[in-house]
Design a protein around this motif. Structure first.
Motif, PDB file in Angstrom:
ATOM      1  N   LEU A 188      64.757  53.199  70.385  1.00  0.00           N
ATOM      2  CA  LEU A 188      63.929  52.253  71.127  1.00  0.00           C
ATOM      3  C   LEU A 188      64.670  51.820  72.386  1.00  0.00           C
ATOM      4  O   LEU A 188      65.754  51.230  72.308  1.00  0.00           O
ATOM      5  N   VAL A 189      64.088  52.115  73.531  1.00  0.00           N
ATOM      6  CA  VAL A 189      64.663  51.741  74.826  1.00  0.00           C
ATOM      7  C   VAL A 189      63.757  50.683  75.442  1.00  0.00           C
ATOM      8  O   VAL A 189      62.562  50.919  75.640  1.00  0.00           O
ATOM      9  N   VAL A 190      64.306  49.515  75.724  1.00  0.00           N
ATOM     10  CA  VAL A 190      63.528  48.445  76.360  1.00  0.00           C
ATOM     11  C   VAL A 190      64.084  48.233  77.766  1.00  0.00           C
ATOM     12  O   VAL A 190      65.284  48.084  77.961  1.00  0.00           O
ATOM     13  N   VAL A 191      63.179  48.238  78.754  1.00  0.00           N
ATOM     14  CA  VAL A 191      63.582  48.206  80.159  1.00  0.00           C
ATOM     15  C   VAL A 191      62.941  47.004  80.831  1.00  0.00           C
ATOM     16  O   VAL A 191      61.724  46.790  80.717  1.00  0.00           O
ATOM     17  N   GLY A 192      63.748  46.221  81.542  1.00  0.00           N
ATOM     18  CA  GLY A 192      63.247  45.077  82.283  1.00  0.00           C
ATOM     19  C   GLY A 192      63.513  45.239  83.770  1.00  0.00           C
ATOM     20  O   GLY A 192      64.619  45.615  84.174  1.00  0.00           O
ATOM     21  N   ALA A 193      62.498  44.981  84.588  1.00  0.00           N
ATOM     22  CA  ALA A 193      62.634  45.089  86.039  1.00  0.00           C
ATOM     23  C   ALA A 193      61.828  43.985  86.700  1.00  0.00           C
ATOM     24  O   ALA A 193      60.892  43.446  86.114  1.00  0.00           O
ATOM     25  N   SER A 194      62.207  43.680  87.921  1.00  0.00           N
ATOM     26  CA  SER A 194      61.493  42.659  88.679  1.00  0.00           C
ATOM     27  C   SER A 194      61.386  43.164  90.109  1.00  0.00           C
ATOM     28  O   SER A 194      61.074  44.336  90.330  1.00  0.00           O
ATOM     29  N   HIS A 220      53.187  38.680  76.612  1.00  0.00           N
ATOM     30  CA  HIS A 220      54.516  39.122  76.210  1.00  0.00           C
ATOM     31  C   HIS A 220      54.362  40.385  75.359  1.00  0.00           C
ATOM     32  O   HIS A 220      53.437  40.484  74.534  1.00  0.00           O
ATOM     33  N   LEU A 221      55.271  41.336  75.535  1.00  0.00           N
ATOM     34  CA  LEU A 221      55.278  42.568  74.756  1.00  0.00           C
ATOM     35  C   LEU A 221      56.381  42.487  73.710  1.00  0.00           C
ATOM     36  O   LEU A 221      57.565  42.451  74.052  1.00  0.00           O
ATOM     37  N   LEU A 222      55.981  42.458  72.423  1.00  0.00           N
ATOM     38  CA  LEU A 222      56.920  42.334  71.313  1.00  0.00           C
ATOM     39  C   LEU A 222      56.723  43.504  70.355  1.00  0.00           C
ATOM     40  O   LEU A 222      55.812  44.313  70.517  1.00  0.00           O
ATOM     41  N   GLY A 280      58.820  31.040  84.142  1.00  0.00           N
ATOM     42  CA  GLY A 280      57.589  31.144  84.899  1.00  0.00           C
ATOM     43  C   GLY A 280      56.864  32.461  84.730  1.00  0.00           C
ATOM     44  O   GLY A 280      55.861  32.685  85.390  1.00  0.00           O
ATOM     45  N   HIS A 281      57.337  33.339  83.836  1.00  0.00           N
ATOM     46  CA  HIS A 281      56.759  34.676  83.717  1.00  0.00           C
ATOM     47  C   HIS A 281      56.157  34.920  82.338  1.00  0.00           C
ATOM     48  O   HIS A 281      56.680  34.492  81.317  1.00  0.00           O
ATOM     49  N   ARG A 282      55.064  35.649  82.346  1.00  0.00           N
ATOM     50  CA  ARG A 282      54.484  36.243  81.145  1.00  0.00           C
ATOM     51  C   ARG A 282      53.761  37.492  81.612  1.00  0.00           C
ATOM     52  O   ARG A 282      52.729  37.378  82.275  1.00  0.00           O
ATOM     53  N   PRO A 283      54.291  38.683  81.369  1.00  0.00           N
ATOM     54  CA  PRO A 283      55.359  38.995  80.420  1.00  0.00           C
ATOM     55  C   PRO A 283      56.753  38.608  80.929  1.00  0.00           C
ATOM     56  O   PRO A 283      56.995  38.607  82.140  1.00  0.00           O
ATOM     57  N   ALA A 284      57.625  38.296  79.980  1.00  0.00           N
ATOM     58  CA  ALA A 284      59.014  37.976  80.284  1.00  0.00           C
ATOM     59  C   ALA A 284      59.914  39.029  79.646  1.00  0.00           C
ATOM     60  O   ALA A 284      59.660  39.481  78.525  1.00  0.00           O
ATOM     61  N   ILE A 285      60.951  39.403  80.356  1.00  0.00           N
ATOM     62  CA  ILE A 285      61.878  40.424  79.859  1.00  0.00           C
ATOM     63  C   ILE A 285      62.636  39.917  78.651  1.00  0.00           C
ATOM     64  O   ILE A 285      62.809  40.632  77.653  1.00  0.00           O
ATOM     65  N   ASN A 286      63.101  38.676  78.701  1.00  0.00           N
ATOM     66  CA  ASN A 286      63.862  38.133  77.572  1.00  0.00           C
ATOM     67  C   ASN A 286      63.061  38.167  76.278  1.00  0.00           C
ATOM     68  O   ASN A 286      63.601  38.434  75.202  1.00  0.00           O
ATOM     69  N   ALA A 287      61.759  37.888  76.353  1.00  0.00           N
ATOM     70  CA  ALA A 287      60.932  37.880  75.147  1.00  0.00           C
ATOM     71  C   ALA A 287      60.919  39.259  74.495  1.00  0.00           C
ATOM     72  O   ALA A 287      61.054  39.396  73.268  1.00  0.00           O
ATOM     73  N   THR A 288      60.750  40.312  75.291  1.00  0.00           N
ATOM     74  CA  THR A 288      60.738  41.677  74.752  1.00  0.00           C
ATOM     75  C   THR A 288      62.105  42.071  74.214  1.00  0.00           C
ATOM     76  O   THR A 288      62.215  42.663  73.131  1.00  0.00           O
ATOM     77  N   PHE A 289      63.146  41.752  74.950  1.00  0.00           N
ATOM     78  CA  PHE A 289      64.503  42.109  74.508  1.00  0.00           C
ATOM     79  C   PHE A 289      64.861  41.410  73.201  1.00  0.00           C
ATOM     80  O   PHE A 289      65.449  42.011  72.303  1.00  0.00           O
ATOM     81  N   ALA A 331      69.895  36.995  78.918  1.00  0.00           N
ATOM     82  CA  ALA A 331      70.042  36.459  77.562  1.00  0.00           C
ATOM     83  C   ALA A 331      69.526  37.455  76.527  1.00  0.00           C
ATOM     84  O   ALA A 331      70.119  37.617  75.452  1.00  0.00           O
ATOM     85  N   GLY A 332      68.432  38.133  76.848  1.00  0.00           N
ATOM     86  CA  GLY A 332      67.900  39.121  75.916  1.00  0.00           C
ATOM     87  C   GLY A 332      68.833  40.307  75.737  1.00  0.00           C
ATOM     88  O   GLY A 332      68.978  40.837  74.633  1.00  0.00           O
TER      89      GLY A 332
END
Length: 355
Positions: free
Chosen positions: A11-17, A87-89, A105-114, A139-140
């Motif tokens: 499982l690879v989780v990727v966060g970008a902004s 949010h993607l969980l 201030g975000h939804r989706p948020a990277i921390n939530a998925t991580f 933090a995630g």
């Protein structure tokens, strides 16, 4: 009892902004058709946008990319993109989309998925932080590493916006810091390497709590009583409720909106500038109206009323000019001729500008 066989990270989780879509394209284009892991992608999106990111990534490389659907099974060799305003969980091999409280201030948020991946996947997870401002994902990513997973970070020197990669590296020590063009090959190598099982301690209660808040949407009393008492005296930019510190430099209000110290500072800075801009507009309008009244009654009424209106106009105009200089200096503190970089903090979409 026999030894537990090695496993592979799947499982690879990727966060970008801001600036992250090009890095995502480069990464996905380099993944092979037989890539054996699942990829979850989170990019900050405004709630009222229609995202084309899944189509962009689907065209970028050989792997199918699609917008995540609630309850869909997680399939290897597939790229799933978090939709706007959810949010993607993950849970029991399926995707979970929730309208949980915004984070920074975000939804989706990277921390939530991580966080979700760290709890459900543990050492099978690879977390990737790409270009972006502020510190969502840091933090995630720490949670992923603490649960036995791997951290991969885009080289800050290669990122269009280095804030997210730099903040991730401030809390996670990893040797996997590479340019966007090298990420695909690195991920393909990492997901094929056998990993020896390790014993993990139960997850921290704070991690479980924050994941539960993201899963169960906005509800009063989301924080435990001990976290609701007192607090630093800060106000949530989303709902104006009081914030409580739930970890070093991390805050939540009573209904669950989450903020890092950096994101909270940026949000309050935006509120401060907006208030000053409103004040500037009011001063300009006051000066204009006072000048108009002074001209209308000049020579028609005794007692110096026209001069008092003229003095009020001068006073308002001087105050407006002082405030205007302050706002211009704050927007361009270097004092050079180069315009300031666009503000991509807060809750604005960061995908649109990259497409």
């Amino acid at each position: 009892m026999g030894a537990v066989p090695p496993f592979r990270r799947d499982l690879v989780v990727v966060g970008a902004s801001a600036g992250g879509v090009e890095a995502l394209r480069a990464t996905v284009s380099a993944l092979p058709p037989d890539f054996p892991a699942t990829v979850l992608v989170v990019v900050h999106l405004a709630a009222d946008t229609e995202s084309a990111l899944a189509r962009i990534l689907d065209r970028a490389g050989p792997l199918p990319a699609r917008t995540a659907r609630h309850g869909a099974p997680i399939e290897p060799g597939t790229v799933y993109v978090a939709p706007p305003d959810r949010h993607l969980l993950t849970e029991d091999g399926t995707l979970v989309l929730t309208p949980g409280p915004t984070e920074n201030g975000h939804r989706p948020a990277i921390n939530a998925t991580f966080r979700s991946a760290a709890l459900t996947g543990g050492p099978r997870v690879i977390g990737v932080v790409l270009s972006g401002v502020l510190d969502d994902g840091a933090a995630g990513l720490r949670a992923i590493v603490d649960r036995g997973g791997l951290a991969v970070v885009q080289d800050p020197a290669d990122a269009l916006y280095s804030g997210m990669p730099e903040n991730a590296l401030a809390v996670v020590d990893t040797g996997h810091v590479v340019r966007a063009g090298e990420l695909g090959a690195l991920l393909d190598k990492l997901v094929r390497m056998p990993v020896e099982p390790v014993a993990l301690r139960p997850p921290p209660g704070a991690l479980v709590l924050e994941d539960r808040i993201a899963r169960h949407s906005v509800r009063a009393g989301a924080l435990p009583p001990e976290a609701q008492d007192g607090g630093p005296g800060y106000t949530c930019p989303d709902c104006q409720g009081s914030l409580s510190e739930v970890g070093p430099g991390r805050y939540r209000c009573r209904i669950g909106h989450a903020w890092s110290a950096q994101a909270l500072l940026a949000a309050h800075d935006g509120e401060f500038r907006f208030a000053l801009q409103k004040a500037l507009r009011a001063l300009d309008e006051k000066a204009g109206l006072a000048r108009k009244l002074a001209a209308q009654i000049a020579g028609r009424r005794p007692g110096g009323l026209s001069e008092r209106y003229a003095a009020s106009a001068r006073e308002a105009a001087q105050a407006a000019e002082t405030l205007r200089r302050f706002l211009l200096d704050a927007a361009n503190p270097a004092g050079d001729d180069e315009p300031p970089r666009p503000d991509t903090s807060g809750r604005r979409t960061e995908e649109a500008g990259s497409q």
